[in-house]
Write an enzyme that holds these catalytic residues in place. Structure first.
Site, PDB file in Angstrom:
ATOM      1  N   GLU A  61     -29.142 -33.912 -40.565  1.00 50.24           N
ATOM      2  CA  GLU A  61     -29.934 -34.868 -41.503  1.00 50.24           C
ATOM      3  C   GLU A  61     -31.548 -34.675 -41.317  1.00 50.24           C
ATOM      4  OE1 GLU A  61     -28.854 -39.019 -40.308  1.00 50.24           O
ATOM      5  OE2 GLU A  61     -26.686 -38.217 -40.026  1.00 50.24           O
ATOM      6  N   HIS A 103     -25.482 -46.664 -40.337  1.00 50.47           N
ATOM      7  CA  HIS A 103     -24.083 -46.615 -41.367  1.00 50.47           C
ATOM      8  C   HIS A 103     -23.305 -45.420 -40.690  1.00 50.47           C
ATOM      9  CE1 HIS A 103     -25.933 -42.967 -43.887  1.00 50.47           C
ATOM     10  NE2 HIS A 103     -26.237 -42.932 -42.721  1.00 50.47           N
ATOM     11  N   ASP A 142     -31.623 -35.567 -37.591  1.00 49.34           N
ATOM     12  CA  ASP A 142     -30.682 -35.724 -36.805  1.00 49.34           C
ATOM     13  C   ASP A 142     -29.909 -34.416 -36.623  1.00 49.34           C
ATOM     14  OD1 ASP A 142     -28.413 -36.601 -35.293  1.00 49.34           O
ATOM     15  OD2 ASP A 142     -27.560 -37.591 -36.922  1.00 49.34           O
ATOM     16  N   ASP A 155     -27.396 -40.848 -30.132  1.00 48.95           N
ATOM     17  CA  ASP A 155     -26.387 -41.477 -31.043  1.00 48.95           C
ATOM     18  C   ASP A 155     -25.080 -41.114 -30.185  1.00 48.95           C
ATOM     19  OD1 ASP A 155     -24.334 -41.905 -32.866  1.00 48.95           O
ATOM     20  OD2 ASP A 155     -24.995 -40.084 -34.283  1.00 48.95           O
ATOM     21  N   GLU A 191     -32.964 -37.180 -33.255  1.00 44.67           N
ATOM     22  CA  GLU A 191     -31.740 -37.860 -32.830  1.00 44.67           C
ATOM     23  C   GLU A 191     -30.617 -36.892 -32.385  1.00 44.67           C
ATOM     24  OE1 GLU A 191     -30.134 -40.493 -35.882  1.00 44.67           O
ATOM     25  OE2 GLU A 191     -27.889 -40.178 -35.346  1.00 44.67           O
ATOM     26  N   LYS A 240     -30.845 -46.799 -40.690  1.00 46.07           N
ATOM     27  CA  LYS A 240     -30.454 -45.579 -41.348  1.00 46.07           C
ATOM     28  C   LYS A 240     -29.093 -45.929 -41.989  1.00 46.07           C
ATOM     29  CE  LYS A 240     -28.413 -41.842 -39.033  1.00 46.07           C
ATOM     30  NZ  LYS A 240     -28.177 -40.722 -37.979  1.00 46.07           N
ATOM     31  N   LYS A 242     -24.167 -48.096 -34.041  1.00 51.14           N
ATOM     32  CA  LYS A 242     -23.425 -48.163 -35.149  1.00 51.14           C
ATOM     33  C   LYS A 242     -22.078 -48.895 -34.281  1.00 51.14           C
ATOM     34  CE  LYS A 242     -23.712 -43.211 -36.313  1.00 51.14           C
ATOM     35  NZ  LYS A 242     -23.337 -41.770 -35.747  1.00 51.14           N
ATOM     36  N   HIS A 270     -21.838 -32.853 -42.521  1.00 53.60           N
ATOM     37  CA  HIS A 270     -21.649 -33.511 -43.704  1.00 53.60           C
ATOM     38  C   HIS A 270     -22.070 -32.737 -45.075  1.00 53.60           C
ATOM     39  CE1 HIS A 270     -23.373 -37.289 -41.224  1.00 53.60           C
ATOM     40  NE2 HIS A 270     -22.086 -36.825 -40.799  1.00 53.60           N
ATOM     41  N   SER A 296     -19.142 -36.578 -37.492  1.00 52.53           N
ATOM     42  CA  SER A 296     -19.588 -36.199 -36.349  1.00 52.53           C
ATOM     43  C   SER A 296     -19.588 -37.058 -35.312  1.00 52.53           C
ATOM     44  CB  SER A 296     -21.156 -35.651 -36.569  1.00 52.53           C
ATOM     45  OG  SER A 296     -21.861 -36.475 -36.760  1.00 52.53           O
ATOM     46  N   GLU A 345     -23.933 -38.207 -47.422  1.00 51.64           N
ATOM     47  CA  GLU A 345     -24.739 -39.448 -47.358  1.00 51.64           C
ATOM     48  C   GLU A 345     -25.637 -39.415 -48.456  1.00 51.64           C
ATOM     49  OE1 GLU A 345     -26.236 -39.631 -43.239  1.00 51.64           O
ATOM     50  OE2 GLU A 345     -24.182 -40.120 -42.394  1.00 51.64           O
TER      51      GLU A 345
HETATM   52  P1  PGA Z   1     -21.437 -39.532 -38.749  1.00 51.82           P
HETATM   53  O1  PGA Z   1     -22.834 -39.250 -38.845  1.00 51.82           O
HETATM   54  O2  PGA Z   1     -21.097 -40.889 -39.330  1.00 51.82           O
HETATM   55  O3  PGA Z   1     -20.594 -38.603 -39.228  1.00 51.82           O
HETATM   56  O4  PGA Z   1     -21.176 -39.535 -37.292  1.00 51.82           O
HETATM   57  C1  PGA Z   1     -23.954 -40.027 -38.880  1.00 51.82           C
HETATM   58  C2  PGA Z   1     -24.886 -39.616 -37.725  1.00 51.82           C
HETATM   59  O5  PGA Z   1     -24.452 -38.627 -36.697  1.00 51.82           O
HETATM   60  O6  PGA Z   1     -25.697 -40.282 -37.410  1.00 51.82           O
HETATM   61 ZN    ZN Z   2     -26.344 -38.943 -35.611  1.00 53.08          ZN
END
Ligand code: PGA
Ligand code: ZN
Length: 419
Positions: free
Chosen positions: A165, A366, A243, A313, A286, A389, A338, A156, A44, A206
């Site tokens: 999430e 991650h 999230d 994010d 998030e 995370k 990230k 996911h 995503s 995940e």
């Molecule tokens: P992604 O998801 O690594 O698929 O972007 C993680 C997140 O959205 O926090």
């Molecule tokens: Zn996210």
């Protein structure tokens, strides 16, 4: 030439946790030490992320990264050769200049990030210093609290949950190992509860469970039941964190959850989060809104903070410019970090510093496509991040980060006892 001078950079196409190719870089120093790093990959992804270069050919259904690997083996290797691996800022500036684009699309952020992190890994090893200490110096003093994703949805998982999430956050634990144990206890108890109800215990990308449930409320209530059955007090020992990854819900000024098809105006979605937070012990949301909804993010933040952290994010994509705007406009109260969203270690550290100076929470994260690389665990300690995370305590690419933190904790305790 010193010990930490870069002698050679080479790369290899390896696999990530979804069985898709990713880039591994090896940075060999004159002393013979080899630093290594692997780039992770999101599903995503935010629209403003640095560009992940994929081949688009036949191999691996177009997901090969041989072009990025070849850039590492040729142009990047030639540029970095002879530079000092300890001079991260100079290395990263050279990589950015060599690429020459705003979003690292020419060489690929996956190639650039692997080189950037691989150099740091090599420099730390050459100095016989653990990576967290090399990056953080004596200022690295604490371990983060896990924000552990135990129920997966959105992009996911193939279930019917729109929130991506559902995480647990053991804020009441006295230390990291205790918090980790609580999370594992809840995870296993949740599995028992799902089984007892005849629900699937298969996991998503995940490592969280991905059952078909009637609603987000059912998901939350199941997790709360698992907390209680595990002997922990929801809201006091452990809180919930969500999230939403709501960038994927947005169409023409409205939010439509793609799986359940429920539709909201931005104002209604803010009210939805308010209702959930008033009923349940939710400590963090998030991406509760989409990445370009600058108009409503400050309203969401005003409505829910300080009781609830609002984490950006896709909104910030670890980009200092977007983050500075967010701090100025009070659009959120924290940033998800990230490294592959921005593409170099130096830019990642700049975003973290900006967040900390602006009073924002930092959550080191991650990606849904991961590898056995544990760089983010060391990074979280190096910068004293509040949270990490890294997914569920299931699937080795997730567990590797939690294990690395256990190991760092043990080493830090040893270091302390020496003084
Ligand atoms: P992604 O998801 O690594 O698929 O972007 C993680 C997140 O959205 O926090
Ligand atoms: Zn996210």
């Amino acid at each position: 030439m010193g010990n930490t001078t870069i002698k050679e950079v080479r790369a290899l196409q390896v696999l990530d946790s979804r069985g898709n190719p990713t880039v591994m870089a090896e940075v060999e120093l004159c002393c013979g030490i080899v630093g290594r790093a692997m780039a992770p990959s999101g599903a995503s992804t935010g629209a403003f992320e640095a560009h992940e270069l994929r081949d688009k050919g036949k191999s691996y259904l177009g997901r090969g990264v041989t072009k990025a690997v070849s850039h590492l083996n040729t142009e990047i290797a030639a540029r970095l050769k002879g530079m000092d691996a300890r001079d991260q800022a100079a290395l990263d500036a050279a990589l950015i200049e060599l690429d020459g684009t705003e979003n690292k699309s020419r060489l690929g952020a996956n190639a650039i990030l692997a080189a950037s992190l691989g150099a740091a890994d090599g420099a730390a090893k050459a100095q016989k210093t653990p990576l967290y200490r090399y990056l953080g110096g004596n200022g690295a003093t604490r371990l983060p609290i896990p924000m552990m994703n135990i129920l997966n949805g959105g992009a996911h998982a193939d279930n019917n949950m729109d929130i991506q999430e559902f995480m647990i956050l053991p804020h009441g634990a006295e230390d990291y190992p205790t918090g980790l144990e609580w999370c594992c206890r809840i995870y296993h108890t949740l599995k028992d509860l799902l089984k007892a109800r005849g629900l699937s215990t298969a996991v998503g990308d995940e490592g969280g469970f991905a059952p078909q449930l009637s609603s987000h409320i059912e998901a939350i209530e199941l997790i709360l039941a698992a907390m209680e059955k595990a002997g922990l007090r929801p809201g006091e020992d452990v809180a919930l964190a969500l999230d939403a990854a709501a960038s994927g819900w947005y169409q023409n000024g409205r939010y439509r959850m793609p799986k359940c098809q429920e539709e909201f105006t931005p104002k209604e979605l803010i009210a939805y989060w308010q209702t959930l937070c008033s009923r349940y012990p939710i400590r963090s949301i998030e991406d509760g809104l989409m990445e370009e909804d600058w108009e409503h993010w400050p309203r969401l933040t005003a409505a829910l903070s300080p009781a609830v952290m609002l984490i950006g994010d896709d909104l910030f994509v670890t980009n200092e410019k977007r983050l500075s705007r967010g701090i100025h406009e009070r659009a959120a109260t924290g940033i998800l970090v990230k490294p592959n969203q921005i593409g170099t270690l130096t830019e990642t550290l700049t975003a973290i510093r900006t967040a900390q100076q602006g009073g924002f929470e930092t959550v080191i994260s991650h990606r849904s496509g991961e590898t056995e690389d544990t760089f983010i665990a060391d990074l979280s300690v190096a910068v004293n991040a509040g949270y990490i995370k890294a997914g569920a305590p299931c699937r080795t690419e997730r567990v590797a980060k939690y294990n690395r933190l256990l190991w760092i904790g043990r080493d830090m305790a040893k270091e302390k006892s020496r003084y």
